[in-house]
Design an enzyme around this catalytic site. Structure first.
Site, PDB file in Angstrom:
ATOM      1  N   GLY A   1      -7.258 -76.014  28.839  1.00 48.89           N
ATOM      2  CA  GLY A   1      -7.225 -74.628  28.164  1.00 48.89           C
ATOM      3  C   GLY A   1      -7.893 -73.621  27.587  1.00 48.89           C
ATOM      4  O   GLY A   1      -8.841 -73.130  27.082  1.00 48.89           O
TER       5      GLY A   1
ATOM      6  N   CYS B   1      -8.296 -69.876  33.162  1.00 48.84           N
ATOM      7  CA  CYS B   1      -8.501 -71.544  32.750  1.00 48.84           C
ATOM      8  C   CYS B   1      -7.506 -72.817  32.787  1.00 48.84           C
ATOM      9  O   CYS B   1      -6.811 -72.312  33.523  1.00 48.84           O
ATOM     10  CB  CYS B   1      -6.965 -71.334  30.413  1.00 48.84           C
ATOM     11  SG  CYS B   1      -8.226 -69.332  29.936  1.00 48.84           S
ATOM     12  N   ASP B   2      -8.188 -73.463  32.334  1.00 56.27           N
ATOM     13  CA  ASP B   2      -7.649 -75.549  33.689  1.00 56.27           C
ATOM     14  C   ASP B   2      -6.754 -75.833  33.122  1.00 56.27           C
ATOM     15  O   ASP B   2      -6.766 -75.572  31.463  1.00 56.27           O
ATOM     16  CB  ASP B   2      -9.058 -75.488  34.081  1.00 56.27           C
ATOM     17  CG  ASP B   2     -10.023 -76.029  32.932  1.00 56.27           C
ATOM     18  OD1 ASP B   2     -10.339 -76.058  31.841  1.00 56.27           O
ATOM     19  OD2 ASP B   2     -10.879 -76.529  33.659  1.00 56.27           O
ATOM     20  N   LEU B   3      -7.282 -77.095  33.130  1.00 58.26           N
ATOM     21  CA  LEU B   3      -6.220 -77.719  32.118  1.00 58.26           C
ATOM     22  C   LEU B   3      -6.129 -78.710  30.121  1.00 58.26           C
ATOM     23  O   LEU B   3      -5.645 -78.600  30.005  1.00 58.26           O
ATOM     24  CB  LEU B   3      -5.340 -78.763  32.715  1.00 58.26           C
ATOM     25  CG  LEU B   3      -6.201 -80.380  33.162  1.00 58.26           C
ATOM     26  CD1 LEU B   3      -7.228 -80.989  32.285  1.00 58.26           C
ATOM     27  CD2 LEU B   3      -5.957 -80.439  34.483  1.00 58.26           C
TER      28      LEU B   3
END
Lengths: 135, 135, 135, 135
Positions: D22, D18-20
């Site tokens: 979410g 998962c990235d920033l």
């Protein structure tokens, strides 16, 4: 004692390296460290990929990382390195500092050994990595 | 002394995790360790993502990894874990064994701390991670 | 018709991006494309992370990639981009060329839309991405 | 017309994917698709790594992905696949559905070709991937 770095590489955080906490995911620091070492090898005329094709694999035997300050989206940083030889190990001391304030983000110690056709061995070629008189 | 693991998770190497040496790239072991911890948290009713949304970030302060035997394409493995509390740190001992021969691939020690709204703090919720009498 | 790129970014292959075939793993091209778009956003004063914090998420709805020539360890490359607006979509045309011979490695088309608090919407701020008269 | 999937693999989102925003970073869907194909190959007695060692590289020539619903931390999903042969191409139709509600997350089309010692060629071994009468 001041660390006598002999190589440094500037990089910038890429957003896909950040995780749901909004900070660079820890595993990416290993990527940064590896890329720094391999670029350093290139400055000494050594290619990690070419070594592998010749049956020589430099591998990490032990790694210690102390995470100090997280890097975030938009941050630039400099990855610095020095290296010592201890027996058959090349020990890299690799630290990462945020730019431009030089806040320390990561301190690490990376012990590498050589596998020659799969067996622990000496790779004299790698002695080119060691600091010269003037470094 | 035998390690008293309290959680284990089976996984399988994915080919994209292997690098040009034909073995799992070192950084992926950090991914394996992190995924194991987070799955362990779930078994104790704790979600890493939900913690973050509540302003609580469990972060790794220090990590030591000893690489023993490389995992390769097609390998399955089991990732085992035990945890101790030392002051404000939760220290995870996490080891990875290849299946089915249980050859040890990685031994690691992961020291984590809690940041509450960005400051070091105690997160009593995490005490649920500690072994119970019967473990 | 010649592509009128309005932004380009030079990068270098990192060895951990190569897989057991000895070439850059396909998924990393998506990383290259994303990083190029986000750096382009910065040149227009837009931060992907800041947008997210404001409840605006630019997301990829559709992606087409044609893989022409694989990048390898040691290769440098330039990632080029142009963008068009079609209805509520911003369509990025992003191509990657190896350096210094400009061999085409990847041609792609990336359709992005905006989610505002989770719902499809217009984000006028992104119109700054569109080419100006002189581009 | 209903898709006649001939293989499916269940997986679970790992938090580091998962990235920033979410959500699972788009590039990881390529990883999911690749892992699904390689596991499917194994069910037909074909190893991607062994093929490579024999000088045969199955490579993706073209990829189209339509992102429908993002996967998030904690989500499980099933990755389904069918395959057709068109000339020298094997075209994989690969779709990802969230579990347990079977919400469609990704629809993709992956065109692969074979390189034999670096040249486009026919790899009769791969015809084992095609559906049999009963599938």
């Amino acid at each position: 004692m001041k660390a006598n770095y002999i190589y440094e590489l500037e990089m910038k955080v890429r957003d896909y390296e950040c995780d749901l906490q909004g900070i660079v995911n820890n595993a990416n620091y290993q990527h940064y460290l590896e890329h720094t070492r391999h670029e350093f090898l290139h400055t000494r005329g050594i290619s990690f990929a070419a070594l592998h094709d010749d049956g020589i694999d430099a591998v990490v035997a032990r790694l210690t990382m102390a995470f100090k300050t997280p890097l975030r989206s938009g941050d630039s940083f400099v990855s610095k390195l020095r290296v010592e030889k201890t027996g058959i190990k090349y020990v890299f001391y690799q630290d990462i500092y945020r730019l431009p304030d030089l806040q320390c983000c990561l301190k690490s110690q990376v012990e590498t050994v050589c596998l020659i056709d799969g067996r622990l061995g000496l790779c004299p070629e790698l002695d080119r990595l060691l600091p010269t008189q003037n470094e």
